[in-house]
Design an enzyme around this catalytic site. Structure first.
Site, PDB file in Angstrom:
ATOM      1  NE  ARG A 179      -2.049   1.350   3.847  1.00 36.66           N
ATOM      2  CZ  ARG A 179      -2.713   1.774   4.910  1.00 36.66           C
ATOM      3  NH1 ARG A 179      -4.038   1.680   4.927  1.00 36.66           N
ATOM      4  NH2 ARG A 179      -2.100   2.245   5.956  1.00 36.66           N
ATOM      5  CB  THR A 223      -2.139   7.530  -2.914  1.00 37.02           C
ATOM      6  OG1 THR A 223      -1.503   6.250  -3.133  1.00 37.02           O
ATOM      7  CG2 THR A 223      -1.239   8.627  -3.464  1.00 37.02           C
ATOM      8  CG  ASP A 264       3.323  -2.115   9.134  1.00 40.47           C
ATOM      9  OD1 ASP A 264       3.426  -3.347   8.886  1.00 40.47           O
ATOM     10  OD2 ASP A 264       3.412  -1.253   8.267  1.00 40.47           O
ATOM     11  CG  ASP A 307       6.866  -2.686   9.871  1.00 43.95           C
ATOM     12  OD1 ASP A 307       7.181  -3.248   8.805  1.00 43.95           O
ATOM     13  OD2 ASP A 307       6.814  -1.454  10.010  1.00 43.95           O
TER      14      ASP A 307
HETATM   15  C1  PRP Z   1      -0.939  -3.978   5.002  1.00 41.22           C
HETATM   16  C2  PRP Z   1      -1.887  -5.119   5.255  1.00 41.22           C
HETATM   17  C3  PRP Z   1      -2.821  -5.059   4.070  1.00 41.22           C
HETATM   18  C4  PRP Z   1      -2.906  -3.573   3.810  1.00 41.22           C
HETATM   19  C5  PRP Z   1      -4.195  -3.065   4.382  1.00 41.22           C
HETATM   20  O1  PRP Z   1       0.037  -4.349   4.092  1.00 41.22           O
HETATM   21  O2  PRP Z   1      -1.259  -6.361   5.398  1.00 41.22           O
HETATM   22  O3  PRP Z   1      -2.337  -5.749   2.926  1.00 41.22           O
HETATM   23  O4  PRP Z   1      -1.792  -2.957   4.484  1.00 41.22           O
HETATM   24  O5  PRP Z   1      -4.414  -1.744   4.024  1.00 41.22           O
HETATM   25  P1  PRP Z   1      -5.578  -1.313   3.015  1.00 41.22           P
HETATM   26  O6  PRP Z   1      -6.813  -2.054   3.425  1.00 41.22           O
HETATM   27  O7  PRP Z   1      -5.681   0.160   3.260  1.00 41.22           O
HETATM   28  O8  PRP Z   1      -5.163  -1.637   1.616  1.00 41.22           O
HETATM   29  P2  PRP Z   1       1.226  -3.369   3.650  1.00 41.22           P
HETATM   30  O9  PRP Z   1       0.864  -2.648   2.392  1.00 41.22           O
HETATM   31  O10 PRP Z   1       1.650  -2.536   4.818  1.00 41.22           O
HETATM   32  O11 PRP Z   1       2.384  -4.384   3.255  1.00 41.22           O
HETATM   33  P3  PRP Z   1       3.168  -5.473   4.159  1.00 41.22           P
HETATM   34  O12 PRP Z   1       2.205  -6.607   4.398  1.00 41.22           O
HETATM   35  O13 PRP Z   1       4.303  -5.862   3.274  1.00 41.22           O
HETATM   36  O14 PRP Z   1       3.613  -4.820   5.430  1.00 41.22           O
HETATM   37  N1  URA Z   2      -1.826  -1.940   7.477  1.00 36.39           N
HETATM   38  C1  URA Z   2      -1.419  -2.368   8.706  1.00 36.39           C
HETATM   39  O1  URA Z   2      -0.507  -3.210   8.816  1.00 36.39           O
HETATM   40  N2  URA Z   2      -2.034  -1.849   9.786  1.00 36.39           N
HETATM   41  C2  URA Z   2      -3.031  -0.957   9.708  1.00 36.39           C
HETATM   42  O2  URA Z   2      -3.558  -0.532  10.746  1.00 36.39           O
HETATM   43  C3  URA Z   2      -3.423  -0.519   8.424  1.00 36.39           C
HETATM   44  C4  URA Z   2      -2.824  -1.040   7.328  1.00 36.39           C
END
Ligand code: PRP
Ligand code: URA
Length: 210
Positions: free
Chosen positions: A103, A107, A201, A204
């Protein structure tokens, strides 16, 4: 879209430990796995089966077996990977495909950076795994991807959701056969697109800072 929110004290207890900022990664990972196994019980309630005849030591009888084509489990990388083991424990004959999505933190638009899925998903029942449903952009794009490949039945499992994300997903999947299974629905999104109270997150907390 059909939404099922788990209402079980064991799930709430495990989510409470997951939310705690002092919970270290090894415990966070094992709780994520346990939680998805509990949610998978509801998510697989309509898994496709066929009748089979077997012989017990006593007699012949009929039972059920998971039918072909086998279900496809799709973790959304990174954080969805933390849910994979818990899911395939319950559905060991499933195949696994991968979608990498990130994400944009300004944006909130999702970007697909990796894909390893069968070209043709016709007739496949798909189970998408992502712990967080925030704005709904990532899960919405993942589900669209699967329908565009021919899937006709998609169930998504998330540990936490924001009401805004559930509403957005409802719109994005209009007219499609989608089931959403959630550990809980939190209060709201904050201005950074984070779920409140949430758990931070998820990627993380599972795997450390990139
Ligand atoms: C996080 C999570 C979802 C997304 C949710 O992933 O695991 O995929 O954000 O947000 P949204 O509903 O607003 O799209 P992230 O993009 O942080 O990637 P990661 O899993 O690699 O940390
Ligand atoms: N992605 C995450 O990992 N946590 C949140 O709260 C939103 C998006």
């Amino acid at each position: 879209m059909r939404v099922h929110v788990a209402d079980h004290p064991l799930i709430t207890h495990k989510l409470t430990v997951l939310r705690d900022k002092n919970t270290p990664s090894p415990i966070f990972r094992s709780l994520t796995e346990e939680l998805v196994t509990l949610l998978a019980y509801e998510a697989t309630r309509e898994v496709r089966t066929e009748t089979v005849e077997i012989e017990t030591p006593v007699t012949t009888t009929t039972g059920l077996a998971i039918s072909s084509p086998r279900p496809l489990v799709v973790p959304i990388l990174r954080a969805g990977l933390g849910m994979l083991e818990g899911m395939v424990k319950l559905l060991p004959t499933a195949e696994v495909g991968f979608l990498g999505m990130l994400r944009d933190e300004e944006t909130f638009e999702p970007k697909t950076y990796a894909e390893r899925l069968p070209d043709d998903l016709s007739g496949r029942q798909c189970f998408v795994l992502d712990p967080m449903l925030a704005t709904g952009g990532s899960l919405g794009a993942a589900i669209k991807f699967l329908f565009d490949r021919g899937a006709d039945d998609v169930t998504a499992i998330c540990l936490l959701a924001a009401p805004e994300g559930v509403a957005a997903l409802e719109k994005l999947t209009e007219g499609r056969d989608v089931k959403l299974v959630l550990g809980t629905v939190d209060e709201r999104l904050d201005e950074h697109g984070y779920i409140v109270p949430g758990l931070g997150d998820a990627g993380d907390r599972l795997y450390g800072l990139v």
